[in-house]
Design a protein around this motif. Structure first.
Motif: not given
Length: 166
Positions: A121-127, A129-133, A137-147
């Motif tokens: 779940a902690l790794w779901a935060l990394w995408p 941070l990438r999305w903020q830069r 939107w694929p970064w948000l999808a990746l975050s949701g997938f990891i969570l």
């Protein structure tokens, strides 16, 4: 349970470690979860450990390697996220504090669900941070997938969800 003994008798580190090992061994031997083998948790960790048992053989060493890999993932996730937000020194201090915190080391080598769930779940935060830069939107999808994967390990991974929102 008769016939579920691992090749090397385990020295259980965590309180429920024997239960997680038995579930994975039963699953690896073809028993279905939630029907033949009672399980009160989502199936992802049991399936990963069972798959490791199928590939490498049912031993406590195999289970410990998977547990240590998840423990290292937790430490790496903490380090990467803190470094990205606060710098290298803060990441070093945060990772050291996490490592010496009571029971974190024990749980990181134990075949239990807490460290795999929270570390994933902690790794779901990394995408995020990438999305903020990039604002892609694929970064948000990746975050949701990891969570979602973390929640399929143990539902307590939901404690990271408020951090994702913030």
């Amino acid at each position: 349970v008769v016939g579920t003994r691992l090749l090397a008798p385990p020295l259980c580190v965590g309180s429920d470690e024997h239960y997680e090992l038995t579930k994975a061994l039963l699953w690896a031997r073809g028993h279905s979860l939630y029907q033949e083998a009672w399980d009160d948790q989502p199936p992802l960790h049991t399936a990963l450990l069972g798959l490791c048992f199928k590939v490498f053989g049912p031993s406590i060493g195999v289970a410990r390697v998977l547990a240590v890999a998840f423990g290292l993932s937790l430490l790496a996730g903490c380090s990467v996220l803190v470094k990205r937000r606060c710098g290298t020194l803060a990441a070093f201090v945060a990772t050291a504090c996490l490592l010496v915190a009571p029971q974190v080391f024990q749980l990181s080598v134990s075949v239990m669900l807490e460290v795999p769930a929270i570390g994933t779940a902690l790794w779901a935060l990394w995408p995020i941070l990438r999305w903020q830069r990039s604002r892609k939107w694929p970064w948000l999808a990746l975050s949701g997938f990891i969570l979602a994967a973390a929640l399929q390990i143990k539902l307590t991974a939901a404690v990271v969800a408020p951090a994702l929102v913030v």
